[in-house]
Enzyme design. Structure first.
Site, PDB file in Angstrom:
ATOM      1  N   GLN B 124       0.663  -1.326  -0.154  1.00  0.00           N
ATOM      2  CA  GLN B 124       0.046   0.164  -0.047  1.00  0.00           C
ATOM      3  C   GLN B 124       0.765   1.097   0.015  1.00  0.00           C
ATOM      4  OE1 GLN B 124      -1.841   0.859   3.958  1.00  0.00           O
ATOM      5  NE2 GLN B 124      -3.288   1.700   2.933  1.00  0.00           N
ATOM      6  N   GLY B 125       0.981   2.036  -1.275  1.00  0.00           N
ATOM      7  CA  GLY B 125       1.611   3.450  -1.368  1.00  0.00           C
ATOM      8  C   GLY B 125       0.714   4.502  -0.911  1.00  0.00           C
ATOM      9  N   SER B 127       1.378   6.619   2.392  1.00  0.00           N
ATOM     10  CA  SER B 127       2.247   7.818   3.177  1.00  0.00           C
ATOM     11  C   SER B 127       3.446   8.140   2.448  1.00  0.00           C
ATOM     12  CB  SER B 127       2.494   7.055   4.470  1.00  0.00           C
ATOM     13  OG  SER B 127       1.479   6.519   5.262  1.00  0.00           O
ATOM     14  N   SER B 159       4.979  -1.110   3.821  1.00  0.00           N
ATOM     15  CA  SER B 159       5.039  -2.367   4.521  1.00  0.00           C
ATOM     16  C   SER B 159       5.169  -3.287   3.406  1.00  0.00           C
ATOM     17  CB  SER B 159       3.896  -2.767   5.233  1.00  0.00           C
ATOM     18  OG  SER B 159       3.859  -1.814   6.470  1.00  0.00           O
ATOM     19  N   GLU B 242      -9.801  -1.217   6.137  1.00  0.00           N
ATOM     20  CA  GLU B 242      -8.574  -1.349   6.893  1.00  0.00           C
ATOM     21  C   GLU B 242      -8.890  -1.252   8.597  1.00  0.00           C
ATOM     22  OE1 GLU B 242      -3.939   0.310   7.369  1.00  0.00           O
ATOM     23  OE2 GLU B 242      -5.690   1.707   6.412  1.00  0.00           O
TER      24      GLU B 242
HETATM   25  C1  LIG Z   1       4.685  -0.059  11.051  1.00  0.00           C
HETATM   26  C2  LIG Z   1       4.074   0.967  10.099  1.00  0.00           C
HETATM   27  C3  LIG Z   1       3.649   0.148   8.863  1.00  0.00           C
HETATM   28  C4  LIG Z   1       3.059   1.299   8.016  1.00  0.00           C
HETATM   29  N1  LIG Z   1       2.799   0.590   6.867  1.00  0.00           N
HETATM   30  C5  LIG Z   1       2.159   1.363   5.853  1.00  0.00           C
HETATM   31  C6  LIG Z   1       1.910   0.935   4.588  1.00  0.00           C
HETATM   32  O1  LIG Z   1       1.808  -0.119   4.313  1.00  0.00           O
HETATM   33  N2  LIG Z   1       1.673   1.896   3.732  1.00  0.00           N
HETATM   34  C7  LIG Z   1       1.505   3.154   3.901  1.00  0.00           C
HETATM   35  O2  LIG Z   1       0.994   3.892   2.846  1.00  0.00           O
HETATM   36  N3  LIG Z   1       1.908   3.772   5.222  1.00  0.00           N
HETATM   37  C8  LIG Z   1       2.083   2.920   6.144  1.00  0.00           C
HETATM   38  N4  LIG Z   1       2.592   3.389   7.435  1.00  0.00           N
HETATM   39  C9  LIG Z   1       2.350   4.840   7.484  1.00  0.00           C
HETATM   40  C10 LIG Z   1       1.368   5.295   8.735  1.00  0.00           C
HETATM   41  O3  LIG Z   1       0.079   5.183   8.048  1.00  0.00           O
HETATM   42  C11 LIG Z   1       1.671   6.619   9.037  1.00  0.00           C
HETATM   43  O4  LIG Z   1       2.842   6.457   9.840  1.00  0.00           O
HETATM   44  C12 LIG Z   1       0.846   7.217   9.759  1.00  0.00           C
HETATM   45  O5  LIG Z   1      -0.260   7.775   8.855  1.00  0.00           O
HETATM   46  C13 LIG Z   1       1.160   8.564  10.532  1.00  0.00           C
HETATM   47  O6  LIG Z   1       1.841   9.255   9.748  1.00  0.00           O
HETATM   48  P1  LIG Z   1       3.210   9.960  10.215  1.00  0.00           P
HETATM   49  O7  LIG Z   1       4.114   8.784  10.525  1.00  0.00           O
HETATM   50  O8  LIG Z   1       3.833  10.867   9.113  1.00  0.00           O
HETATM   51  O9  LIG Z   1       3.040  10.807  11.474  1.00  0.00           O
HETATM   52  P2  LIG Z   1       2.464  12.444  11.564  1.00  0.00           P
HETATM   53  O10 LIG Z   1       1.422  12.335  10.599  1.00  0.00           O
HETATM   54  O11 LIG Z   1       3.510  13.288  11.334  1.00  0.00           O
HETATM   55  O12 LIG Z   1       1.985  12.457  12.994  1.00  0.00           O
HETATM   56  C14 LIG Z   1       2.843  12.740  14.049  1.00  0.00           C
HETATM   57  C15 LIG Z   1       2.159  12.798  15.263  1.00  0.00           C
HETATM   58  O13 LIG Z   1       1.056  13.957  15.098  1.00  0.00           O
HETATM   59  C16 LIG Z   1      -0.353  13.550  15.520  1.00  0.00           C
HETATM   60  N5  LIG Z   1      -1.159  14.324  14.799  1.00  0.00           N
HETATM   61  C17 LIG Z   1      -0.995  14.660  13.373  1.00  0.00           C
HETATM   62  N6  LIG Z   1      -2.235  15.369  13.053  1.00  0.00           N
HETATM   63  C18 LIG Z   1      -2.980  15.498  14.146  1.00  0.00           C
HETATM   64  C19 LIG Z   1      -4.235  16.197  14.555  1.00  0.00           C
HETATM   65  N7  LIG Z   1      -4.823  17.052  13.588  1.00  0.00           N
HETATM   66  N8  LIG Z   1      -4.481  16.268  15.876  1.00  0.00           N
HETATM   67  C20 LIG Z   1      -3.835  15.617  16.735  1.00  0.00           C
HETATM   68  N9  LIG Z   1      -2.838  14.813  16.518  1.00  0.00           N
HETATM   69  C21 LIG Z   1      -2.206  14.689  15.250  1.00  0.00           C
HETATM   70  C22 LIG Z   1      -0.428  11.937  15.076  1.00  0.00           C
HETATM   71  O14 LIG Z   1      -1.196  11.278  15.703  1.00  0.00           O
HETATM   72  C23 LIG Z   1       1.039  11.840  15.779  1.00  0.00           C
HETATM   73  O15 LIG Z   1       1.182  11.308  16.871  1.00  0.00           O
HETATM   74  C24 LIG Z   1       3.021   2.541   8.383  1.00  0.00           C
HETATM   75  C25 LIG Z   1       3.484   3.039   9.527  1.00  0.00           C
HETATM   76  C26 LIG Z   1       4.120   2.350  10.636  1.00  0.00           C
HETATM   77  C27 LIG Z   1       4.481   2.728  11.837  1.00  0.00           C
END
Ligand SMILES: Cc1cc2nc3c(=O)[nH]c(=O)nc-3n(C[C@H](O)[C@H](O)[C@H](O)COP(=O)(O)OP(=O)(O)OC[C@H]3O[C@@H](n4cnc5c(N)ncnc54)[C@H](O)[C@@H]3O)c2cc1C
Lengths: 382, 394
Positions: B124-125, B127, B159, B242
């Site tokens: 899944q692409g 993020s 992932s 999901e």
């Molecule tokens: C193990 C793992 C597997 C993953 N697998 C995939 C995958 O297969 N495909 C894919 O596309 N993505 C994947 N992801 C990505 C995942 O979806 C993102 O990590 C997630 O969407 C959070 O984005 P970020 O890491 O950029 O954090 P950020 O969005 O930068 O968030 C940082 C912090 O800010 C908080 N925050 C952000 N906005 C708000 C708000 N409006 N109010 C309050 N708090 C807020 C968040 O909750 C978090 O605590 C994976 C992530 C992990 C850790």
């Protein structure tokens, strides 16, 4: 309980604090640390000799043993800085535990080993815990049998930190009594290379090295017994407990500043995530948790320095609080960093792993609660 | 359970007994995240497929089973408790339903059977480095050029991109209007020219996530799912799957069983086995009550035509409770959290394990479990959704 007068550092303490922060900020970069942490087991953290040259390894020893007579304040200065920089060098194992135990020994033993330890040429490990009983302070099933002029040691020791790089083991073995008794435990010094000592070495999640150790008919001479005094064993373990609490306080404050910085820089939805109130409140709670631990650290440091009756109760309170705060702060720091916190390349998770290990060392939360209650009752009656 | 369901459960058990080999069971036991050993997951996928059970929740016309929600639940639970390895879920649980809803006839017939059989494994692409919680701000560009889209940019945290052969992604096809308005949903082969992958080592020392780079990658326009610039709606439909598609209570049963195992091997500070330590046992009971309440909530979701809000509740409680249960495991594990035993997680490992029998998986699981409140809509985002969409707070 007045704190202000005791919180001030002496000139020497200030110098130590400045030197440690300067050295670690300049030399202890995270990427080099990560390379060491990830192994192989045979590679040792590289700053040990410099620690010796700067005099840090001599800090807690008596002047008569070549040391600087450092007390709890010096220990907490060092360990807070170690915690901030995630230092891997085995100060706890070699100096506080190994060296501390050797200090209980007779003069010839101290003469034999302490200079090499202080010079950074000899490292130690403290082999106390036994399989499945690591939460118990006095559980020792390893036996020490006395014959004419020697002791024979038999048993198994688990998760012995720094054993892979140690020349010396300081270990506990039972001279008398039953496995759970606090009395009858001897502290022995054993050359790791003697016959009958078998080590299985491995890495640990916090970037250290440890071993599972089997002692099979290990013969050591009579003088290898450093002490059988349960009070001294307690002193040793309490000092280690205190040191890891200071380390945790340093690690927690580092996690909090990293999280604040990150939340200010990281933008989502067109604004810095630090502007979201849900995150602000969580950061405030983390800050509070850290300050509460810090307060108890200061009070405990003073109580130990003054040999106050209250020191045991305070240490139990401190370790308990550190466990609570460490969980809250690591979970919060990871959560607010998002995906990046779950990677090996990024610092945050390594603080989490170190803090997790510390939580379980030298008395877990339940142990501290019981100890706290014990000394609380004790203090209320006196 | 009625008689039919009991008979069904027995049938599932019999099937497991005959087909879940020791090796596959081990792959399930050794899971420390939502993913199992990749090769074992594929092997098990093929075995289930031969029986017609690889995507039980799909409609029968597409190769599903037509089982009642209760039967699906029983099936999942039996698999979980028998330590079957998890399948690579994105094709079955996410892309499949999407294609059934938005795909062209050609896309359905091209892709669905291959998802069912396990020939295609999808990643899944979504993020990107700059677009996590705020997914709509994604910037990977797709520009139309003849019959192709030309894609440039990068996806992160993908992932199993290093193992999957296909990727579904969200790309930007327009920059005017609301950010959500210019997003499209594309399917691609991972072996296209211009796609490169860099593996990301996780905190537990293993690789599950990757960064995927697109450098002038030509993706045929026939791989567009839904209309151009309407990919956001497609993705949102998918996100509901999901969040809602997973039964956390099954995971919790397995995690709780692990706590009980460890508590029968490890001694508390007072010299009692944890399982005999009143303090520990009452903490465990607290978590069991939460798990029970969630299990019933999940049943409410399944029997409701419009579960809506409750799926966010389930994701939130499911992940946070999972974290609490592993935390309790680690309390009992004590100092055995420390040994790093990655090699002991390999399927053919024959050496000894340090600490109680579950030490290896529990240590890594505790660390990895922190991610569960980050991916798939973070805990904060879930709370925002509940506050706005359910409680009406604005
Ligand atoms: C193990 C793992 C597997 C993953 N697998 C995939 C995958 O297969 N495909 C894919 O596309 N993505 C994947 N992801 C990505 C995942 O979806 C993102 O990590 C997630 O969407 C959070 O984005 P970020 O890491 O950029 O954090 P950020 O969005 O930068 O968030 C940082 C912090 O800010 C908080 N925050 C952000 N906005 C708000 C708000 N409006 N109010 C309050 N708090 C807020 C968040 O909750 C978090 O605590 C994976 C992530 C992990 C850790």
């Amino acid at each position: 309980m007045s704190l202000d007068s005791n919180q001030k550092l002496t000139d020497e303490q200030q110098m130590l604090s400045d030197m440690v922060s300067k050295y670690l900020s300049e030399t202890y970069d995270f990427d080099s640390r990560r390379k060491i942490a990830n192994g192989p087991v045979s590679v040792a953290p590289p700053h040990w000799k410099q620690f010796a040259e700067m005099g840090w390894l001599a800090m807690p020893f008596d002047e008569s043993d070549g040391g600087f007579n450092g007390g709890p304040k010096e220990i907490s200065i060092l360990f807070e800085a170690f915690g901030k920089h995630l230092v891997l060098e085995p100060y706890l194992e070699t100096i506080l535990l190994g060296g501390g135990a050797l200090s209980f020994g007779p003069e010839d033993i101290r003469r034999q080993y302490l200079p090499a330890i202080i010079a950074g040429d000899l490292q130690c490990a403290f082999a106390h815990h036994e399989p499945n009983h690591t939460a118990e302070r006095y559980y020792v099933g390893t036996t020490a049998l006395q014959s004419k002029d020697s002791w024979q040691l038999n048993g198994v020791k688990s998760i012995v930190s720094n054993a892979p790089h140690s020349g010396l083991l300081v270990l506990t073995a039972r001279i008398k009594g039953r496995k759970h008794d606090s009395d009858g435990i001897g502290l022995f010094v054993v050359d790791k290379n003697v016959r009958g000592v078998h080590c299985d070495d491995y890495l640990t999640i916090d970037g250290r090295r440890a071993s599972e150790i089997t002692l099979n008919e290990v013969e050591v001479e009579r003088g290898a017994l450093l002490t059988v005094d349960a009070g001294q064993l307690d002193t040793l373990l309490d000092r280690a407990c205190f040191a890891v609490c200071a380390e945790a306080v340093g690690a927690m404050s580092a996690l909090i500043s990293m999280t604040i910085d990150y939340c200010q820089q990281r933008k989502q939805f067109g604004q810095s995530i630090g502007s979201f109130q849900a995150l602000q409140h969580r950061m405030v709670d983390m800050y509070i948790a850290s300050e509460l631990s810090h307060s108890l650290l200061i009070a405990t440091t003073n109580a130990i320095a003054n040999a106050s009756d209250d020191r045991h109760r305070l240490l139990a309170a401190l370790k308990f609080r550190v466990d609570r705060s460490a969980r809250e702060i690591s979970y919060g720091a990871i959560q607010m960093h998002g995906g990046i916190a779950m990677t090996d390349e990024f610092k945050v998770g390594h603080y989490f792993k170190r803090l997790t290990v510390i939580s379980k060392q030298f008395g877990n939360a339940n142990f501290q609660l019981e100890r706290y209650r014990h000394y609380n009752v004790h203090n209320n009656h006196s | 359970m009625n008689e039919e369901e009991i008979a069904f459960r027995n049938e599932v058990r019999q099937f497991i007994k005959e087909n879940l080999t020791a090796k596959l069971r081990r792959a399930g036991t050794n899971m420390t995240s939502v993913f199992a050993d990749y090769d074992c997951a594929l092997e098990w996928h093929k075995i289930l497929h031969r029986k017609g059970w690889s995507a039980p929740e799909w409609p029968e016309e597409h190769g599903g089973t037509g089982w009642s929600p209760n039967k699906q639940y029983i099936f999942q639970r039996e698999l979980k408790l028998a330590n079957a390895p998890a399948l690579m879920a994105l094709g079955i649980q996410m892309l499949g339903p999407i294609l059934m809803h938005y795909g062209t006839e050609q896309q359905k017939s091209d892709y669905l059977p291959r998802i069912l059989s396990g020939e295609d494994i999808w990643c899944q692409g979504y993020s990107e480095p700059g677009a996590g919680s705020d997914l709509a701000s994604l910037s990977t560009r797709a520009e139309r050029d003849g019959d192709d889209y030309v894609v440039n940019g990068s996806k992160i945290w993908t992932s199993f991109a290093h193992r999957a052969n296909k990727i579904f992604c969200l790309v930007r096809t327009a920059t005017e209007g609301r950010p959500q308005a210019g997003i499209s949903f594309l399917l691609a082969d991972m072996n296209l020219t211009g796609i490169t992958i860099s593996e990301i080592t996780g905190l537990d020392g293993t690789v599950e996530q990757c960064q995927v780079f697109f450098n002038d990658v030509r993706i045929p326009s026939a791989n567009l799912v839904g209309e151009e610039n309407e990919g956001w709606g497609v993705a949102k439909y998918l996100l509901e799957f999901e969040r809602g598609g997973h039964n956390y209570s099954n995971d919790h049963q397995k995690l709780l069983a692990k706590v009980r195992d460890i508590s029968g091997e490890q001694f508390s500070n007072n010299g009692l086995l944890y399982k005999d330590d009143p303090f520990f046992v009452s903490k465990l009971a607290e978590l069991e009550i939460d798990a029970l309440a969630l299990e019933i909530t999940e049943q409410r979701i399944k029997s409701s035509d419009n579960p809506g809000a409750l799926t966010s509740v389930a994701k939130l409680v499911g992940t946070e409770l999972g974290q609490k249960i592993t935390e309790l495991s680690v309390d009992a594990l004590g100092a055995y959290i420390a040994p790093l035993q990655s090699e002991a997680l390999e399927i053919d490992y024959a050496g000894t394990v340090i600490g109680p029998s579950n030490a290896v998986t529990t240590s890594a699981e505790y660390i990895n479990m922190r991610a569960s409140t980050i991916y798939g809509g973070s805990a904060e985002i879930q709370r925002n959704i509940i506050a706005r969409a359910v409680l009406g707070l604005r």
